[in-house]
Design an enzyme around this catalytic site. Structure first.
Site, PDB file in Angstrom:
ATOM      1  N   HIS A  59      32.687  37.720  10.710  1.00  0.00           N
ATOM      2  CA  HIS A  59      33.691  37.112  11.384  1.00  0.00           C
ATOM      3  C   HIS A  59      34.637  38.064  11.821  1.00  0.00           C
ATOM      4  O   HIS A  59      34.867  39.374  11.160  1.00  0.00           O
ATOM      5  CB  HIS A  59      34.441  35.937  10.600  1.00  0.00           C
ATOM      6  CG  HIS A  59      33.512  34.574  10.249  1.00  0.00           C
ATOM      7  ND1 HIS A  59      34.001  33.601   9.675  1.00  0.00           N
ATOM      8  CD2 HIS A  59      32.453  34.452  10.900  1.00  0.00           C
ATOM      9  CE1 HIS A  59      33.078  32.925   9.698  1.00  0.00           C
ATOM     10  NE2 HIS A  59      31.906  33.180  10.386  1.00  0.00           N
ATOM     11  N   GLU A  61      37.887  38.715  11.844  1.00  0.00           N
ATOM     12  CA  GLU A  61      39.246  38.790  10.790  1.00  0.00           C
ATOM     13  C   GLU A  61      38.576  39.828   9.827  1.00  0.00           C
ATOM     14  O   GLU A  61      39.293  40.833   9.652  1.00  0.00           O
ATOM     15  CB  GLU A  61      39.782  37.880   9.985  1.00  0.00           C
ATOM     16  CG  GLU A  61      40.183  36.804  11.064  1.00  0.00           C
ATOM     17  CD  GLU A  61      39.320  35.702  11.274  1.00  0.00           C
ATOM     18  OE1 GLU A  61      38.299  35.892  11.668  1.00  0.00           O
ATOM     19  OE2 GLU A  61      39.835  34.463  11.176  1.00  0.00           O
ATOM     20  N   ARG A 195      27.202  29.513  35.959  1.00  0.00           N
ATOM     21  CA  ARG A 195      25.994  29.661  34.996  1.00  0.00           C
ATOM     22  C   ARG A 195      26.521  30.808  34.007  1.00  0.00           C
ATOM     23  O   ARG A 195      26.081  30.788  32.929  1.00  0.00           O
ATOM     24  CB  ARG A 195      25.120  30.541  35.624  1.00  0.00           C
ATOM     25  CG  ARG A 195      24.453  29.322  36.548  1.00  0.00           C
ATOM     26  CD  ARG A 195      23.247  29.864  37.510  1.00  0.00           C
ATOM     27  NE  ARG A 195      22.450  28.745  37.900  1.00  0.00           N
ATOM     28  CZ  ARG A 195      21.450  28.967  38.698  1.00  0.00           C
ATOM     29  NH1 ARG A 195      20.950  30.502  39.110  1.00  0.00           N
ATOM     30  NH2 ARG A 195      20.694  28.156  39.409  1.00  0.00           N
ATOM     31  N   ASP A 211      11.281  23.309  43.569  1.00  0.00           N
ATOM     32  CA  ASP A 211      12.118  24.613  43.864  1.00  0.00           C
ATOM     33  C   ASP A 211      11.668  25.846  43.117  1.00  0.00           C
ATOM     34  O   ASP A 211      12.272  27.070  43.648  1.00  0.00           O
ATOM     35  CB  ASP A 211      13.693  24.400  43.466  1.00  0.00           C
ATOM     36  CG  ASP A 211      14.348  23.418  44.242  1.00  0.00           C
ATOM     37  OD1 ASP A 211      13.790  22.778  45.194  1.00  0.00           O
ATOM     38  OD2 ASP A 211      15.364  22.903  43.741  1.00  0.00           O
ATOM     39  N   GLU A 316      21.662  21.254  35.886  1.00  0.00           N
ATOM     40  CA  GLU A 316      21.332  21.509  37.314  1.00  0.00           C
ATOM     41  C   GLU A 316      20.657  20.461  38.138  1.00  0.00           C
ATOM     42  O   GLU A 316      20.353  20.653  39.128  1.00  0.00           O
ATOM     43  CB  GLU A 316      21.043  22.923  37.545  1.00  0.00           C
ATOM     44  CG  GLU A 316      22.188  24.032  37.032  1.00  0.00           C
ATOM     45  CD  GLU A 316      22.167  25.093  38.137  1.00  0.00           C
ATOM     46  OE1 GLU A 316      21.810  25.138  39.000  1.00  0.00           O
ATOM     47  OE2 GLU A 316      22.592  26.220  37.547  1.00  0.00           O
ATOM     48  N   THR A 321      17.396  13.805  35.994  1.00  0.00           N
ATOM     49  CA  THR A 321      17.887  14.525  34.828  1.00  0.00           C
ATOM     50  C   THR A 321      19.385  13.987  34.881  1.00  0.00           C
ATOM     51  O   THR A 321      20.104  13.783  33.863  1.00  0.00           O
ATOM     52  CB  THR A 321      17.919  15.893  34.818  1.00  0.00           C
ATOM     53  OG1 THR A 321      16.298  16.089  34.832  1.00  0.00           O
ATOM     54  CG2 THR A 321      18.352  16.726  33.570  1.00  0.00           C
TER      55      THR A 321
HETATM   56  C1  AOF Z   1      36.773  32.651  11.501  1.00  0.00           C
HETATM   57  N1  AOF Z   1      36.504  33.844  12.163  1.00  0.00           N
HETATM   58  O1  AOF Z   1      35.391  35.088  13.491  1.00  0.00           O
HETATM   59  C2  AOF Z   1      34.671  32.733  13.089  1.00  0.00           C
HETATM   60  C3  AOF Z   1      35.005  31.757  12.335  1.00  0.00           C
HETATM   61  O2  AOF Z   1      27.826  30.106   9.788  1.00  0.00           O
HETATM   62  P1  AOF Z   1      29.293  31.389   9.689  1.00  0.00           P
HETATM   63  O3  AOF Z   1      29.602  31.645   8.222  1.00  0.00           O
HETATM   64  O4  AOF Z   1      29.440  32.403  10.547  1.00  0.00           O
HETATM   65  O5  AOF Z   1      30.494  30.052   9.692  1.00  0.00           O
HETATM   66  C4  AOF Z   1      30.706  29.548  10.936  1.00  0.00           C
HETATM   67  C5  AOF Z   1      31.937  28.677  10.946  1.00  0.00           C
HETATM   68  O6  AOF Z   1      32.993  29.735  10.708  1.00  0.00           O
HETATM   69  C6  AOF Z   1      32.315  28.073  12.189  1.00  0.00           C
HETATM   70  O7  AOF Z   1      31.789  26.569  12.162  1.00  0.00           O
HETATM   71  C7  AOF Z   1      33.905  28.072  12.233  1.00  0.00           C
HETATM   72  O8  AOF Z   1      34.310  27.199  11.471  1.00  0.00           O
HETATM   73  C8  AOF Z   1      34.028  29.494  11.695  1.00  0.00           C
HETATM   74  N2  AOF Z   1      34.166  30.498  12.423  1.00  0.00           N
HETATM   75  N3  AOF Z   1      35.983  31.483  11.597  1.00  0.00           N
HETATM   76  O9  AOF Z   1      37.683  32.742  10.794  1.00  0.00           O
HETATM   77  C9  AOF Z   1      35.432  33.981  12.925  1.00  0.00           C
HETATM   78  N4  AOF Z   1      33.654  32.981  13.946  1.00  0.00           N
HETATM   79 ZN    ZN Z   2      35.937  33.461   9.012  1.00  0.00          ZN
END
Ligand code: AOF
Ligand code: ZN
Length: 342
Positions: A59, A61, A195, A211, A316, A321
């Site tokens: 993540h 942080e 897109r 298309d 699209e 659809t």
């Molecule tokens: C954060 N910082 O950069 C992100 C967060 O499957 P995981 O372990 O990556 O967890 C996904 C969940 O973590 C996502 O649903 C959201 O709640 C959180 N994402 N949190 O502190 C991050 N990407």
């Molecule tokens: Zn996190």
């Protein structure tokens, strides 16, 4: 309440915008997860930054704090556009490393809509004595992660429906031949602002027949010099796998194409022939003549082996659809391009 170290609102917003810019580099790479950026600020200067670069990866942080080797000072502020997580998912909780490294102040952009976090990350940091402030620049934070929020709260992607019609209201030629409606200028706009802003584009197989579209972003203007040109996934709703073998969508970047076929209609030999060419087929149930949208949505947002899920989608066409999505009330944004083909 703001501490004596807090910046002005303008400076907070500037740092949050930087988090959002970093976060958006990972568009299309985070599967059904959130796009998140983080910056570490000391005396008004950004001294470290990072983002969540892909599904299952560290993540934002954690990535920042693991790569920043210097000491953390008591007045340093960690900014992030999403509340730090406190759960163990594919990676450990961000709150752990934030506390361990001695961060004293966190400013977040929006609360996490994932029920595993949903305010608990903020509460945990506060219980450890940290100052946690937010939301900051909430509208922009929600806009960037509107797909993530839709998946976590509605169980489906954020859906933009796009249709193009001529000034006199036509969407097709009567004889089934392709009708060029939009101008290059309009195509440039939709490739850049529609897109390039979604995880996936979806059309029905009839549109492929009429298309033979590419559904790429070839006219897109590059908005961020730090990212390569971006290509969303392409989903084709094709219950019986009628798609012509040499349609452009199967011959150009086939790994970006996913065919959605009906569980009880798709011929097995066709599925394996397509698989040999690197084209994925997903199976979903029908409800009458159209796909059961609830089941389709679950399929689209749920990660499985080499598919990480999506959070936003541009529908699209064609008319059948559009109608299926409209009738189900599954349209968040409706865009109509009126063109003269010029
Ligand atoms: C954060 N910082 O950069 C992100 C967060 O499957 P995981 O372990 O990556 O967890 C996904 C969940 O973590 C996502 O649903 C959201 O709640 C959180 N994402 N949190 O502190 C991050 N990407
Ligand atoms: Zn996190």
């Amino acid at each position: 309440m703001k501490s004596i170290h807090a910046f002005s609102d303008v400076q907070d917003a500037r740092c949050m915008r930087r988090c959002l810019a970093l976060a958006s580099r990972a568009r299309g790479l985070v599967g059904n997860g959130a796009m998140v950026g983080a910056v570490l600020v000391r005396k008004g200067q950004i001294i470290a930054e990072a983002h969540h670069a892909g599904f299952g990866l560290r993540h934002a942080e954690r990535s920042l704090l693991e790569s920043f080797r210097g000491d953390i000072h008591p007045e340093d502020i960690l900014f992030t556009n999403l509340e730090p997580c406190c759960h163990t998912g594919r990676t450990p909780p961000c709150t752990n490393i934030i506390v361990e490294r001695g961060i004293r102040k966190v400013i977040y952009g929006m609360r996490d809509s994932d029920p595993r976090v949903a305010g608990k990350g903020i509460a945990l940091l506060q219980s450890q004595g940290l100052s946690v402030t937010g939301p900051v620049d909430l509208a922009e934070c929600e806009r960037l992660n509107r797909g993530f929020n839709a998946v976590r709260t509605l169980g489906r992607p954020w859906i933009t429906l796009k249709m193009a019609r001529t000034l006199d209201g036509r969407i097709a030629n009567g004889d089934g031949s392709p009708l060029k409606i939009t101008s290059t200028e309009q195509d440039r706009w939709s490739h850049t602002w529609l897109r390039s802003m979604v995880d996936a584009i979806l059309i029905g197989v009839q549109t492929v027949m009429t298309d033979d579209p590419l559904l790429d972003t070839r006219f897109a203007q590059k908005l961020n010099t730090n990212t390569d040109q971006y290509y969303p996934l392409r989903f084709i709703l094709d219950p019986s796998l009628r798609i012509p073998e040499y349609s452009k969508i199967l011959t150009n970047s086939p790994h970006q194409t996913i065919l959605v076929a009906a569980e009880d209609r798709a011929p097995a030999d066709r599925i394996s022939t397509l698989a040999q060419r690197g084209i994925r087929v997903m199976l979903a149930p029908l409800s009458g003549q159209a796909f059961d949208l609830a089941a389709l949505f679950t399929l689209l947002v749920t990660p499985q082996s080499d598919y990480h899920g999506i959070t936003s989608m541009l529908v699209e066409g064609g008319p059948k659809t559009w109608e299926t999505f409209r009738r189900a009330g599954a349209v968040d944004e409706d865009v109509v391009l009126v063109g003269d083909g010029g």
